[in-house]
Design a protein around this motif. Structure first.
Motif, short mmCIF file in Angstrom:
data_model
loop_
_atom_site.label_atom_id
_atom_site.label_comp_id
_atom_site.label_asym_id
_atom_site.label_seq_id
_atom_site.Cartn_x
_atom_site.Cartn_y
_atom_site.Cartn_z
N ARG A 11 -3.88 -9.16 -3.32
CA ARG A 11 -5.20 -8.58 -3.07
C ARG A 11 -5.10 -7.08 -3.22
NH1 ARG A 11 -6.32 -12.65 -4.07
NH2 ARG A 11 -7.28 -14.38 -2.94
N ASP A 12 -5.86 -6.55 -4.18
CA ASP A 12 -6.06 -5.11 -4.29
C ASP A 12 -4.74 -4.35 -4.43
OD1 ASP A 12 -7.88 -3.17 -4.58
OD2 ASP A 12 -7.98 -2.65 -2.44
N LEU A 13 -3.85 -4.87 -5.30
CA LEU A 13 -2.55 -4.21 -5.48
C LEU A 13 -2.72 -2.94 -6.29
CD1 LEU A 13 -0.06 -7.06 -6.40
CD2 LEU A 13 -0.50 -6.02 -4.19
N SER A 14 -2.05 -1.87 -5.83
CA SER A 14 -2.02 -0.63 -6.60
C SER A 14 -0.59 -0.13 -6.66
CB SER A 14 -2.90 0.45 -5.95
OG SER A 14 -4.25 0.08 -6.10
N LYS A 15 -0.27 0.47 -7.77
CA LYS A 15 1.07 1.02 -7.94
C LYS A 15 0.99 2.17 -8.94
CE LYS A 15 5.53 1.37 -7.92
NZ LYS A 15 6.26 1.75 -6.71
N ALA A 16 1.57 3.30 -8.57
CA ALA A 16 1.56 4.45 -9.47
C ALA A 16 3.00 4.87 -9.74
CB ALA A 16 0.78 5.60 -8.86
N SER A 27 -6.32 -8.11 -7.93
CA SER A 27 -6.29 -9.27 -7.05
C SER A 27 -6.11 -10.52 -7.88
CB SER A 27 -7.60 -9.37 -6.26
OG SER A 27 -7.78 -8.20 -5.50
N LEU A 28 -5.28 -11.42 -7.42
CA LEU A 28 -5.10 -12.65 -8.17
C LEU A 28 -4.31 -13.68 -7.37
CD1 LEU A 28 -3.16 -13.55 -11.11
CD2 LEU A 28 -2.16 -11.56 -10.12
N ASP A 29 -4.48 -14.95 -7.74
CA ASP A 29 -3.75 -16.03 -7.10
C ASP A 29 -2.91 -16.75 -8.14
OD1 ASP A 29 -4.99 -15.48 -4.76
OD2 ASP A 29 -6.46 -17.10 -4.92
N VAL A 30 -1.74 -17.20 -7.71
CA VAL A 30 -0.94 -18.07 -8.57
C VAL A 30 -0.73 -19.36 -7.80
CG1 VAL A 30 1.21 -18.37 -9.81
CG2 VAL A 30 0.22 -16.09 -9.63
N ARG A 31 -1.15 -20.49 -8.42
CA ARG A 31 -1.04 -21.77 -7.74
C ARG A 31 0.17 -22.54 -8.21
NH1 ARG A 31 -5.64 -22.65 -5.00
NH2 ARG A 31 -7.20 -21.08 -5.49
N MET A 50 3.73 -7.99 -12.99
CA MET A 50 4.74 -9.04 -12.82
C MET A 50 5.83 -8.58 -11.86
SD MET A 50 7.46 -10.65 -15.44
CE MET A 50 8.89 -10.00 -14.65
N HIS A 51 6.30 -7.33 -12.03
CA HIS A 51 7.37 -6.83 -11.16
C HIS A 51 6.91 -6.82 -9.70
CE1 HIS A 51 9.23 -4.60 -14.83
NE2 HIS A 51 9.50 -5.88 -14.82
N CYS A 52 5.63 -6.50 -9.49
CA CYS A 52 5.11 -6.51 -8.12
C CYS A 52 5.07 -7.93 -7.58
CB CYS A 52 3.71 -5.90 -8.06
SG CYS A 52 3.73 -4.10 -8.15
N LEU A 53 4.49 -8.85 -8.37
CA LEU A 53 4.35 -10.24 -7.93
C LEU A 53 5.72 -10.83 -7.60
CD1 LEU A 53 1.67 -11.65 -10.40
CD2 LEU A 53 1.37 -11.02 -7.99
N ALA A 54 6.74 -10.43 -8.40
CA ALA A 54 8.06 -11.03 -8.22
C ALA A 54 8.86 -10.34 -7.13
CB ALA A 54 8.83 -10.97 -9.54
N GLY A 55 8.28 -9.28 -6.53
CA GLY A 55 9.01 -8.61 -5.46
C GLY A 55 10.12 -7.72 -5.97
N ILE A 56 10.05 -7.39 -7.26
CA ILE A 56 11.06 -6.46 -7.79
C ILE A 56 10.67 -5.04 -7.42
CG2 ILE A 56 12.13 -5.59 -9.89
CD1 ILE A 56 11.58 -8.31 -11.16
N VAL A 57 9.35 -4.78 -7.53
CA VAL A 57 8.82 -3.46 -7.23
C VAL A 57 7.86 -3.62 -6.06
CG1 VAL A 57 7.25 -1.69 -8.12
CG2 VAL A 57 9.08 -2.56 -9.57
N ARG A 58 7.90 -2.66 -5.15
CA ARG A 58 7.01 -2.72 -4.00
C ARG A 58 5.72 -1.96 -4.34
NH1 ARG A 58 8.69 -3.09 1.66
NH2 ARG A 58 10.78 -2.44 1.11
N PRO A 59 4.57 -2.62 -4.26
CA PRO A 59 3.32 -1.92 -4.58
C PRO A 59 3.05 -0.81 -3.56
CG PRO A 59 2.92 -4.24 -4.09
CD PRO A 59 4.36 -4.01 -3.85
N SER A 61 0.02 -0.02 -2.39
CA SER A 61 -0.93 -0.50 -1.39
C SER A 61 -1.44 -1.88 -1.81
CB SER A 61 -2.11 0.47 -1.28
OG SER A 61 -2.79 0.51 -2.51
N GLY A 62 -2.12 -2.53 -0.90
CA GLY A 62 -2.64 -3.87 -1.18
C GLY A 62 -1.92 -4.90 -0.34
N GLU A 63 -2.27 -6.16 -0.60
CA GLU A 63 -1.67 -7.25 0.13
C GLU A 63 -0.97 -8.16 -0.86
OE1 GLU A 63 -4.02 -9.86 2.66
OE2 GLU A 63 -5.30 -8.10 3.00
N LEU A 64 0.18 -8.67 -0.48
CA LEU A 64 0.88 -9.59 -1.36
C LEU A 64 1.61 -10.61 -0.51
CD1 LEU A 64 1.78 -10.36 -4.20
CD2 LEU A 64 3.63 -8.71 -4.01
#
Lengths: 229, 174, 765
Positions: A11-16, A27-31, A50-59, A61-64
């Motif tokens: 939800r509302d992931l941001s990364k700079a 924001s997105l869901d993976v089922r 992808m790096h954020c979703l996989a926990g390689i990079v920490r966003p 802000s947002g929720e994951l």
């Protein structure tokens, strides 16, 4: 898709990176079991997503969340453990350890989890068989062809029987015939074991193996077409 | 695709009844839409008139009369010419899509939305084709691939156009 | 033909500089590393000149000639060397007997009584706040400095003080001229041999280091050459390009080396190594050796570059490593070691005169070959051993597989360390062996006394008591024991014995006396066995007529035989007559030589210095020495320490090149490391793999290094007829230093490795 709760919820992931906003409120869901294509031009932020979703990079802000775990609050060690056990990865290239044999490469994630060598290699051999590359088991990656190498990489991603496989341009270095074979094996294996696949690609023909796609442009999701089987 | 040339080329392998021709065509090319008989006979009639086929034999059976068609020398030449003639690439210059995008821009609608919707539609079709391809035989795969590659070309064009919408808007509205 | 060759070489030189930022970094790295090596070589090439300049100056101030009894042109000299907080101070008291008396080199006018001229180092030491103690001892007014030509080195502490009333005292020399009238036979050939070995030992690893430096960034160079192949360069041309590029690095390295050397030379007078310091002007590289360096370094650079090219095929579309050349063969890799042993063997058997010129060449060559043997054997050893290794955990597997894939690189990475360690061990075994031959346990008992003082000029009993009193009054002195003695001439022989005069209490320090009263005399004969080996002369007998201080005296027939007691400094006065003053009335009032044993409260700071000050007040000629449990020829411990310092410096030098190579390798693997991190690989596991990957070749390298080094050292010892002796401590220290440097390098590379393991590496494509 089914009414399962999503595996991954963003939800509302941001990364700079410095001043460039690589992700800007995504924001997105993976089922479970779904194959999701993440499309977009180079530099759009799809790899960062992808790096954020996989926990390689920490966003920033947002929720994951992965299942009921908060990936943003998780420590590096926890995220690493998650990547070892629950996720699998396939990259464009440079992922196979050149000095290990293909079999040892596939066994690597299991061994990182502490599985004994013999058992790890037995399971690795099964996956090499399934991806039709049993003949290169004893060879080093440098002695295998590009397509074989990529299938070895997929075997390695699947050997831990992960819930999600993240594939970043998995056919990027292959010709269409080999790319097709790699995609077919990847999606077949994933569907059989109900493994979700997050497929980062800019090629529509690769994205066509997905169940649905999202398009990332300038760090945002353009459109999220509903699933269409 | 040119139906007359396709039928003509099939006839080059040997004389056939119209009925056989349809069967063969469907088997090779008709995955999407089988031909209807009328189409076959109308085409054959035109070919006959142009001297590219001739009636080889007429069989009188229990039902309607059945003509067997054979290709003429002129027909063989025609097939040869057709195969060697490249398809004109200019065909795609004025596509409906382009028209739609320009019209959206001119009427102040969201052109990006048009493109997004189109991409989703294209990808959906591509997905279906890909699925069919992975389940079918080689012939299926080749035909699907042909369509997939065309769709891919369109998608590439969509992608590029999305990236250039701002410039296009300027030019169209000026 | 040759013109186009030169053009291609020149193009290679330009290519080296035009590779963009990475090209420059590479050239700079190579030039710096080669420069460091060259500076090291130049320093080594300066050693002959340095020693010669020092020897010349030292010889010019030698003052042990004995002039005639006439006063004309005579300078009286007394040696008053002292020690202050561990540093040695060379001191002389001078008194001219006429205006034509000589002056020491570096001194323009002789100091008058109560004045002194000092070396700059001593001047600074005196001026320091902590120098007050020393100022009290050297209680002269400083009137000038000793010029450089009168000093062994800039760090030397020395003074010349003006004295008076020296004439006629014991220990005063009458000097007609400074300088060594008859230069000795030159340095000990054994020392020359040692120097040859030391040079070889230091220079062999430097050569390996330079060779490694030339390889820096070879991968990117190969890729650039491949691009040139695509543009139509043939193989011979790429070879010349590469040679040109290596030449550029080599030549630039020479320049950098010269600059480092010249800059470093200016700092040389700030360092004092085991009491030896050098003037910058003394550090002049010998011309032939400099010429050799100037030719050999670029030649080595080109040779290595061409050697590397033999192992890769530079094709237009990329670089192919010629892998799978089959197993390495052992036989030729053993050749250098065998040839080295063959060169040394005849000397071992004593067939060659070890002093000759040929012997030096033979020893030097043998040592070079032995060390080279380590370097050539290493790749085979690593391959042969690692091939058989397997099993183990994940880190171990990763490390072993990596070494298996490229054992040559692994071996090359540690060969410098192995050769340096082998050389150092050889040198240390050699030096320690020589040292052990010159080291004796003294048998001293430090609980009874820690310092001994001697006054050779002699003192009457009254003055001796006064001196004892002054020494005892020095704060921190617990007790003072004195021995007053003189020589006695035994009858009918040329033999001398000693006569100690003292109270019963004093005599009890020297012998076990059951009963003692004033007027008693004792004779310490000493055990016969000891006498036979140490001093075969007969002991004095009761009733014998002896002469002491020009006076005849008969040993009383009542003199009893007693057994000696060991003194605090470990000495035993055997073959000695002990007499109470009443027994020798004729001698009792005469000045006798004195030795004091002083027991100090060692918890007090500078207690030794206070005692020296008291002694200096008593007489400048009174010498004070610390008592040691082990008597060591200080020359050897200095060399040993020097070898260790040199080895560590060398290892650090090699360490820098290892680090550069390791970082190069790590950067090549950044995509892989990032991918493995994405997989959730534990950093610890990957770090351990890197550690293993270094540790295995290091262990494999140190084994032949220890063997070859010890063999070489033992061979050298045997050659010179010294007892074989291997110092395990030295061995351990050296091996630990070698392993330590590798560990240090690995640790230093870890931050980079951890950084490369960050997911940023996934973004580079």
């Amino acid at each position: 898709m089914t009414g399962d709760a999503p595996l991954l919820t963003a939800r509302d992931l941001s990364k700079a990176y410095g001043t460039t906003r690589a992700l800007d409120g995504v924001s997105l869901d993976v089922r479970a079991g779904e194959i999701l294509a993440v499309m977009g031009p180079s530099g759009s932020g799809k790899s960062t997503l992808m790096h954020c979703l996989a926990g390689i990079v920490r966003p920033d802000s947002g929720e994951l969340r992965y299942r009921d775990r908060d990936l943003i609050a998780a420590s590096d060690a926890e995220r690493s453990a998650l990547r070892r056990g629950e996720f699998g990865f396939v990259f464009q290239f440079g992922q196979l350890v050149p000095e290990l044999t293909c079999l040892e490469n596939v066994a690597l994630p299991l061994r990182m989890e502490g599985v004994r060598r013999k058992e790890a290699e037995r399971r690795a051999a099964y996956w090499l068989e399934r991806l039709d590359v049993a003949d290169v088991a004893g060879k080093r990656p440098g002695q295998a062809s590009g397509g074989q190498g990529q299938r070895v990489a997929i075997a390695r991603a699947l050997v831990t029987e992960p819930s999600v496989v993240f594939a970043d341009e998995p056919t990027g270095a292959l010709d269409s015939l080999n790319g097709e074979m790699v995609m077919r094996l990847l999606t077949e294996c994933a569907e059989q074991s109900r493994t979700a696949v997050v497929l980062v690609t800019h090629e529509p023909s690769v994205a066509a193996y997905s169940h649905r796609e999202i398009v990332v442009r300038d760090g945002r999701i353009r459109t999220s077409a509903g699933s269409a089987r | 695709m040119s139906l007359s040339h396709t039928l003509l080329a099939l006839l080059e392998r040997g004389p056939r009844h119209g009925y056989d021709l349809k069967q063969e065509f469907d088997a090779q090319f008709g995955q999407d839409r089988p031909l209807h008989y009328g189409q076959v006979y109308a085409t054959l009639a035109r070919l006959l008139k142009n001297g590219l086929v001739e009636v080889d034999a007429v069989e009188h059976g229990g039902g309607p009369e059945r003509k067997r068609y054979a290709i003429t020398t002129a027909g063989v030449t025609d097939v040869e010419e057709w195969l060697s003639q490249p398809e004109s690439p200019a065909l795609y210059l004025h596509s409906t899509l382009y028209t739609k995008v320009v019209l959206a821009l001119l009427t102040g609608r969201d052109a990006a939305a048009v493109l997004d919707a189109q991409r989703a539609a294209h990808l959906d079709l591509m997905r279906t084709l890909t699925r069919r391809k992975t389940r079918g035989d080689l012939a299926d795969a080749l035909i699907c691939d042909h369509a997939i590659f065309h769709l891919e070309a369109d998608l590439r064009w969509l992608e590029l156009t999305s990236a250039r919408l701002d410039r296009l808007a300027e030019e169209v509205r000026s | 033909m040759s013109a186009s060759w030169l053009r291609q070489l020149a193009f290679g030189v330009r290519l080296a500089c035009r590779g963009g930022v990475t090209g420059w970094t590479r050239v700079a790295l190579t030039a710096t590393a080669v420069g460091l090596g060259v500076a090291f070589l130049l320093l080594a090439a300066s050693v002959p000149n340095l020693l010669e300049a020092r020897d010349t100056r030292v010889a010019a101030r030698v003052d042990d000639g004995q002039g005639p009894d006439l006063p004309d042109g005579i300078l009286l000299v007394v040696m008053t060397d002292t020690e202050f907080r561990g540093v040695t101070i060379r001191g002389r008291l001078l008194q001219p007997l006429s205006a034509t008396a000589p002056t020491p080199p570096g001194v323009s006018a002789l100091p008058k009584a109560g004045e002194m001229v000092v070396s700059p180092a001593l001047d600074e030491l005196l001026a320091e706040p902590g120098g007050a103690l020393l100022r009290a001892r050297l209680d002269y007014r400083v009137v000038g400095r000793i010029a450089d030509e009168g000093l062994a080195g800039p760090g030397e502490f020395a003074y010349y003080a003006g004295g008076d009333q020296l004439d006629g005292k014991a220990g005063v020399r009458r000097l007609a001229a400074f300088g060594d009238p008859s230069p000795g036979p030159g340095p000990d050939p054994r020392l020359i041999l040692m120097a040859v070995v030391a040079f070889v030992v230091l220079l062999a690893p430097v050569a390996i280091f330079i060779a490694a430096a030339v390889r820096f960034g070879g991968e990117s160079r190969d890729r650039r050459l491949a691009a040139l192949r695509l543009m139509g360069a043939d193989l011979a041309m790429t070879r010349r390009f590469a040679a040109g590029e290596a030449l550029a690095g080599g030549l630039l390295g020479l320049g950098v080396g010269a600059v480092i050397f010249l800059a470093g030379r200016q700092l040389v007078d700030r360092f004092t190594l085991w009491d030896i310091s050098a003037f910058p002007a003394d550090v002049r590289p010998s011309l032939p050796l400099t010429a050799l360096i100037a030719v050999a370094v670029p030649a080595l650079a080109v040779g290595v570059a061409l050697g590397v090219l033999r192992k890769v095929a530079i094709e237009p579309l990329g670089v192919v490593r010629r892998a799978g050349q089959g197993r390495r063969r052992l036989w030729w890799r053993l050749l250098p070691s065998v040839a080295g042993l063959a060169l040394l063997a005849p000397m071992l058997a004593g067939l060659v005169d070890t002093d000759g010129q040929l012997a030096r060449v033979q020893v030097g060559g043998g040592a070079v070959l032995m060390l080279m043997g380590v370097a050539t054997l290493l790749p085979w050893l690593v391959e042969a051993v690692v091939r058989r290794l397997g099993g183990g955990g994940l880190s171990w597997q990763l490390a072993i597989r990596r070494i298996q894939m490229d054992s040559a690189s692994a071996a090359r990475l540690v060969s410098g360390v192995a050769v340096a360690v082998a050389g150092a061990i050889a040198l240390q075994t050699f030096v320690a062996g020589m040292e052990s031959a010159f080291t004796d346990a003294t048998g001293a008992d430090l609980s009874r006394a820690q310092v001994t003082a001697a006054l050779d000029e002699g003192a009457t009993p009254a003055r001796a008591r006064e001196i004892s009193g002054r020494l005892s009054a020095t704060p921190g002195v617990r007790s003072v024991t004195s021995v007053a003695y003189t020589d006695v001439e035994l009858p009918d022989t040329d033999d001398y014995s000693s006569l100690v005069v003292g109270s019963c209490a004093e005599l009890r320090e020297l012998a076990r006396l059951s009963r003692c009263r004033s007027g008693d005399t004792f004779i310490v004969e000493g055990a016969r066995a000891e006498r036979d080996t140490v001093d075969p002369a007969e002991p004095p007998r009761p009733g014998a007529r002896v002469t002491a201080l020009g006076t005849g005296w008969t040993i009383p027939a009542t003199a009893t035989q007693v057994k000696a007691r060991t003194l605090p400094d470990g000495s035993t006065w055997n073959r000695t007559i002990l007499a109470t003053p009443a027994a020798v009335p004729a001698l009792a009032a005469k000045p006798l030589r004195l030795q004091y044993f002083i027991d100090l409260d060692q918890t007090r700071p500078d207690i030794g210095e206070l005692v020296r000050n008291t002694a200096a007040q008593v007489s400048p000629m009174m010498a004070v020495y610390g008592i040691r449990e082990v008597k060591v020829d200080s020359k050897f411990s200095g060399i040993l320490r020097g070898t260790l310092v040199g080895t560590v410096a060398l290892l650090l030098l090699i360490g820098t090149s290892m680090l550069a190579t390791m970082l190069d390798q790590l950067r090549e693997r950044r995509a892989l490391l990032a991918a493995l991190t994405a997989f959730g690989a534990k950093r610890g596991a990957l770090t351990r793999a890197t550690l293993w990957q270094m540790a295995v070749p290091v262990v494999l390298g140190l084994v032949p290094a220890v063997l070859a080094g010890t063999a070489l050292g033992v061979a050298l010892l045997a050659m010179l007829g010294f007892p074989l002796h291997v110092s395990l401590t030295q061995l351990f220290v050296t091996v630990a230093a070698g392993a330590g440097v590798v560990a240090l390098v690995t640790l230093a590379s870890l931050p980079v490795q951890l950084r490369l393991m960050r997911p940023d590496g996934l973004r580079v494509e």
